[in-house]
Every structure is written in structure tokens, then in C-alpha cells.
Design a protein around this motif. Structure first.
Motif, PDB file in Angstrom:
ATOM      1  N   CYS A   1       0.832  -1.193   0.000  1.00 29.89           N
ATOM      2  CA  CYS A   1       0.000   0.000   0.000  1.00 29.89           C
ATOM      3  C   CYS A   1       0.873   1.253   0.000  1.00 29.89           C
ATOM      4  CB  CYS A   1      -0.899   0.025   1.237  1.00 29.89           C
ATOM      5  SG  CYS A   1      -2.066  -1.340   1.320  1.00 29.89           S
ATOM      6  N   GLY A   2       0.364   2.301  -0.590  1.00 28.15           N
ATOM      7  CA  GLY A   2       1.068   3.576  -0.591  1.00 28.15           C
ATOM      8  C   GLY A   2       0.105   4.717  -0.359  1.00 28.15           C
ATOM      9  N   LEU A   3       0.587   5.745   0.342  1.00 31.96           N
ATOM     10  CA  LEU A   3      -0.237   6.923   0.587  1.00 31.96           C
ATOM     11  C   LEU A   3      -0.479   7.682  -0.703  1.00 31.96           C
ATOM     12  CD1 LEU A   3       1.316   8.296   3.889  1.00 31.96           C
ATOM     13  CD2 LEU A   3      -1.071   7.665   3.543  1.00 31.96           C
ATOM     14  N   LEU A   4      -1.690   8.147  -0.889  1.00 36.08           N
ATOM     15  CA  LEU A   4      -2.025   8.976  -2.041  1.00 36.08           C
ATOM     16  C   LEU A   4      -1.797  10.444  -1.686  1.00 36.08           C
ATOM     17  CD1 LEU A   4      -5.381   7.345  -3.227  1.00 36.08           C
ATOM     18  CD2 LEU A   4      -3.037   6.740  -3.874  1.00 36.08           C
ATOM     19  N   ASP A   5      -1.404  11.229  -2.679  1.00 36.22           N
ATOM     20  CA  ASP A   5      -1.232  12.668  -2.494  1.00 36.22           C
ATOM     21  C   ASP A   5      -2.582  13.359  -2.605  1.00 36.22           C
ATOM     22  OD1 ASP A   5       1.593  12.739  -2.220  1.00 36.22           O
ATOM     23  OD2 ASP A   5       1.807  12.562  -4.394  1.00 36.22           O
ATOM     24  N   ALA A   6      -2.790  14.323  -1.736  1.00 36.11           N
ATOM     25  CA  ALA A   6      -4.000  15.137  -1.802  1.00 36.11           C
ATOM     26  C   ALA A   6      -3.834  16.203  -2.880  1.00 36.11           C
ATOM     27  CB  ALA A   6      -4.268  15.799  -0.458  1.00 36.11           C
ATOM     28  N   VAL A   7      -4.935  16.614  -3.478  1.00 34.61           N
ATOM     29  CA  VAL A   7      -4.901  17.738  -4.401  1.00 34.61           C
ATOM     30  C   VAL A   7      -4.422  18.945  -3.595  1.00 34.61           C
ATOM     31  CG1 VAL A   7      -6.314  19.297  -5.807  1.00 34.61           C
ATOM     32  CG2 VAL A   7      -6.736  16.816  -5.865  1.00 34.61           C
ATOM     33  N   GLY A   8      -3.399  19.608  -4.050  1.00 33.77           N
ATOM     34  CA  GLY A   8      -2.842  20.739  -3.318  1.00 33.77           C
ATOM     35  C   GLY A   8      -1.618  20.362  -2.491  1.00 33.77           C
ATOM     36  N   GLY A   9      -1.308  19.068  -2.387  1.00 34.34           N
ATOM     37  CA  GLY A   9      -0.092  18.635  -1.700  1.00 34.34           C
ATOM     38  C   GLY A   9      -0.338  17.981  -0.360  1.00 34.34           C
ATOM     39  N   GLY A  10       0.610  17.159   0.033  1.00 29.69           N
ATOM     40  CA  GLY A  10       0.549  16.460   1.304  1.00 29.69           C
ATOM     41  C   GLY A  10      -0.170  15.129   1.188  1.00 29.69           C
ATOM     42  N   THR A  11       0.086  14.247   2.157  1.00 31.15           N
ATOM     43  CA  THR A  11      -0.568  12.934   2.161  1.00 31.15           C
ATOM     44  C   THR A  11      -1.491  12.762   3.361  1.00 31.15           C
ATOM     45  OG1 THR A  11       1.366  11.985   3.251  1.00 31.15           O
ATOM     46  CG2 THR A  11       1.260  11.776   0.851  1.00 31.15           C
TER      47      THR A  11
ATOM     48  N   PHE B   1      -7.994  13.046  -3.106  1.00 25.74           N
ATOM     49  CA  PHE B   1      -6.688  12.397  -3.185  1.00 25.74           C
ATOM     50  C   PHE B   1      -6.510  11.864  -4.600  1.00 25.74           C
ATOM     51  CE2 PHE B   1      -7.787  12.482   1.225  1.00 25.74           C
ATOM     52  CZ  PHE B   1      -6.596  12.756   1.867  1.00 25.74           C
ATOM     53  N   ILE B   2      -5.348  12.128  -5.185  1.00 31.24           N
ATOM     54  CA  ILE B   2      -5.047  11.786  -6.570  1.00 31.24           C
ATOM     55  C   ILE B   2      -4.623  10.326  -6.679  1.00 31.24           C
ATOM     56  CG2 ILE B   2      -3.562  12.314  -8.539  1.00 31.24           C
ATOM     57  CD1 ILE B   2      -3.152  15.111  -7.135  1.00 31.24           C
ATOM     58  N   VAL B   3      -5.228   9.622  -7.613  1.00 30.51           N
ATOM     59  CA  VAL B   3      -4.831   8.245  -7.915  1.00 30.51           C
ATOM     60  C   VAL B   3      -4.035   8.300  -9.222  1.00 30.51           C
ATOM     61  CG1 VAL B   3      -5.620   5.903  -8.404  1.00 30.51           C
ATOM     62  CG2 VAL B   3      -6.863   7.325  -6.755  1.00 30.51           C
ATOM     63  N   SER B   4      -2.718   8.129  -9.117  1.00 30.95           N
ATOM     64  CA  SER B   4      -1.852   8.284 -10.282  1.00 30.95           C
ATOM     65  C   SER B   4      -1.532   6.968 -10.983  1.00 30.95           C
ATOM     66  CB  SER B   4      -0.554   8.983  -9.880  1.00 30.95           C
ATOM     67  OG  SER B   4       0.094   8.235  -8.867  1.00 30.95           O
ATOM     68  N   ARG B   5      -1.982   5.842 -10.397  1.00 31.24           N
ATOM     69  CA  ARG B   5      -1.798   4.537 -11.022  1.00 31.24           C
ATOM     70  C   ARG B   5      -2.895   3.607 -10.521  1.00 31.24           C
ATOM     71  NH1 ARG B   5       3.338   1.745  -8.215  1.00 31.24           N
ATOM     72  NH2 ARG B   5       2.009   0.475  -6.950  1.00 31.24           N
ATOM     73  N   PRO B   6      -3.144   2.520 -11.200  1.00 28.21           N
ATOM     74  CA  PRO B   6      -4.229   1.622 -10.768  1.00 28.21           C
ATOM     75  C   PRO B   6      -3.887   0.887  -9.469  1.00 28.21           C
ATOM     76  CG  PRO B   6      -3.486   1.083 -13.012  1.00 28.21           C
ATOM     77  CD  PRO B   6      -2.555   2.108 -12.470  1.00 28.21           C
ATOM     78  N   TYR B   7      -4.867   0.771  -8.603  1.00 24.28           N
ATOM     79  CA  TYR B   7      -4.766  -0.011  -7.367  1.00 24.28           C
ATOM     80  C   TYR B   7      -5.945  -0.962  -7.322  1.00 24.28           C
ATOM     81  CZ  TYR B   7      -1.339   3.376  -5.645  1.00 24.28           C
ATOM     82  OH  TYR B   7      -0.228   4.167  -5.491  1.00 24.28           O
ATOM     83  N   ARG B   8      -5.776  -2.051  -6.591  1.00 23.98           N
ATOM     84  CA  ARG B   8      -6.872  -3.008  -6.412  1.00 23.98           C
ATOM     85  C   ARG B   8      -7.897  -2.507  -5.412  1.00 23.98           C
ATOM     86  NH1 ARG B   8      -4.349  -9.075  -6.290  1.00 23.98           N
ATOM     87  NH2 ARG B   8      -3.526  -8.974  -8.392  1.00 23.98           N
ATOM     88  N   SER B   9      -7.403  -1.803  -4.363  1.00 21.68           N
ATOM     89  CA  SER B   9      -8.314  -1.342  -3.313  1.00 21.68           C
ATOM     90  C   SER B   9      -7.777  -0.081  -2.664  1.00 21.68           C
ATOM     91  CB  SER B   9      -8.526  -2.440  -2.263  1.00 21.68           C
ATOM     92  OG  SER B   9      -7.306  -2.729  -1.613  1.00 21.68           O
ATOM     93  N   TYR B  10      -8.639   0.534  -1.859  1.00 17.41           N
ATOM     94  CA  TYR B  10      -8.316   1.799  -1.198  1.00 17.41           C
ATOM     95  C   TYR B  10      -8.746   1.728   0.262  1.00 17.41           C
ATOM     96  CZ  TYR B  10      -7.785   3.118  -6.005  1.00 17.41           C
ATOM     97  OH  TYR B  10      -7.372   3.136  -7.307  1.00 17.41           O
ATOM     98  N   LEU B  11      -7.982   2.394   1.122  1.00 21.17           N
ATOM     99  CA  LEU B  11      -8.277   2.493   2.551  1.00 21.17           C
ATOM    100  C   LEU B  11      -8.340   3.968   2.917  1.00 21.17           C
ATOM    101  CD1 LEU B  11      -5.610  -0.076   3.751  1.00 21.17           C
ATOM    102  CD2 LEU B  11      -8.070  -0.451   3.766  1.00 21.17           C
TER     103      LEU B  11
ATOM    104  N   VAL C   1      -5.390   8.609   2.653  1.00 20.26           N
ATOM    105  CA  VAL C   1      -5.920   7.501   1.864  1.00 20.26           C
ATOM    106  C   VAL C   1      -4.759   6.677   1.342  1.00 20.26           C
ATOM    107  CG1 VAL C   1      -7.232   6.864  -0.222  1.00 20.26           C
ATOM    108  CG2 VAL C   1      -7.984   8.793   1.189  1.00 20.26           C
ATOM    109  N   TYR C   2      -4.904   5.362   1.428  1.00 23.26           N
ATOM    110  CA  TYR C   2      -3.931   4.431   0.859  1.00 23.26           C
ATOM    111  C   TYR C   2      -4.516   3.773  -0.370  1.00 23.26           C
ATOM    112  CZ  TYR C   2      -0.874   4.396   4.944  1.00 23.26           C
ATOM    113  OH  TYR C   2      -0.007   4.751   5.942  1.00 23.26           O
ATOM    114  N   GLY C   3      -3.671   3.596  -1.384  1.00 23.14           N
ATOM    115  CA  GLY C   3      -3.976   2.733  -2.501  1.00 23.14           C
ATOM    116  C   GLY C   3      -3.183   1.454  -2.317  1.00 23.14           C
ATOM    117  N   CYS C   4      -3.825   0.305  -2.508  1.00 24.74           N
ATOM    118  CA  CYS C   4      -3.164  -0.983  -2.265  1.00 24.74           C
ATOM    119  C   CYS C   4      -3.173  -1.824  -3.535  1.00 24.74           C
ATOM    120  CB  CYS C   4      -3.870  -1.734  -1.134  1.00 24.74           C
ATOM    121  SG  CYS C   4      -3.849  -0.819   0.426  1.00 24.74           S
TER     122      CYS C   4
END
Length: 157
Positions: A29-39, A64-74, A153-156
Motif C-alpha cells: 500500500c502507498g499513501l495517495l497525495d491530496a490535491v494541493g499537496g501532502g498525504t 486524493f489523486i490516484v496516479s496509477r491503478p490499485y486493487r483497493s483503497y483504505l 488515503v492508501y492505494g493498495c
């Protein structure tokens, strides 16, 4: 099922407490960046003025920006207020075709410092998620005004 060594379990506890993600899942999992900056975004629920609805603005939404495909989100939420209070929380997966899917819709009566993780929320087959929107606050619940929180938000994979 994988068994953790007792020392590994002790080392994983701080990670679980801070992020809400078990150590074995953190690498996926990785933290997504918020629009405007920061996680991790800190906010206080507020209205911008006495005539907010329908004319004014609120600070309820965080995208929160999703810059690549993930299977799920938290979605991770932590109250940072000094008093318990109601937190109206909604979350949406927003798709590249302009549609969205509501995945959270509840009022959390959170104690100071309380952490809550929502999800995982799976991506829909055939749809590309491009943002995760978290809305904390409601024009219909003025009792929530003034409460503070942190959201991430995490993308996993």
C-alpha cells in the motif's frame, strides 16, 4: 496463514497504530497525495459564513489523486479534537469517466484521538479510479462544526 515472530509483532504494532495497516500489508500500500499537496491532511470542520448553503463554500471535501491503478483503497481518519463529537463522513471513488461510487456514508461519534479505518474498497472492474474524495462535515449537522481531524488515503496493489 503466516505467523509472526513475537518480536516482529512488537515491531509491527507502532506501524499498525500509526497507519492502520498491518506491517505485512504496508509494502503493498502507498499513501495517495491530496490535491494541493501532502498525504495526511489536517482540517477543522467549518462553514465559510452565515449563508453557506446554497451560496457559500465549505472545507468539507478533500480529494486524493490516484496516479496509477490499485486493487483497493483504505480511508484513514483520526479525531484531533479535545472533545468527543460527531463527524459526518462520506467517501467516494471517482472514476475517469466522470462517475463515482459512494463507499462510506456514516456519522462517527469519535473520542479525542480516536482512529478509524474504512475499507478496503475494491476498484470496479472496467473502471479507472482517478481520485478518492473524502468529505467530513455536513450542512445538515451543525453540531459537527469546529471538530478537527486528520485524513489520509492508501492505494493498495
Amino acid at each position: 496463514m503466516m505467523r509472526l515472530h513475537p518480536i516482529s509483532t512488537l515491531l509491527a504494532l507502532p506501524l499498525l497504530a500509526l497507519t492502520g495497516i498491518p506491517a505485512q500489508a504496508a509494502s503493498n500500500c502507498g499513501l495517495l497525495d491530496a490535491v494541493g499537496g501532502g498525504t495526511s491532511i489536517s482540517k477543522t470542520i467549518q462553514l465559510d459564513g452565515p449563508l453557506v448553503f446554497p451560496f457559500g463554500r465549505t472545507n468539507f471535501n478533500t480529494d486524493f489523486i490516484v496516479s496509477r491503478p490499485y486493487r483497493s483503497y483504505l480511508v484513514n481518519f483520526r479525531s484531533t479534537s479535545s472533545k468527543p463529537g460527531p463527524y459526518p463522513i462520506q467517501a467516494y471513488l471517482k472514476f475517469s469517466d466522470g462517475t463515482n461510487l459512494q463507499v462510506v456514508n456514516q456519522t462517527l461519534d469519535a473520542k479525542p484521538g480516536q482512529f478509524r479505518q474504512f475499507g478496503p474498497f475494491a476498484s470496479l472492474g472496467g473502471k479507472l479510479v482517478n481520485q478518492v474524495n473524502v468529505k467530513v462535515g455536513s450542512g445538515y449537522n451543525a453540531n459537527a462544526t469546529g471538530f478537527s481531524y486528520v485524513v489520509s488515503v492508501y492505494g493498495c496493489r
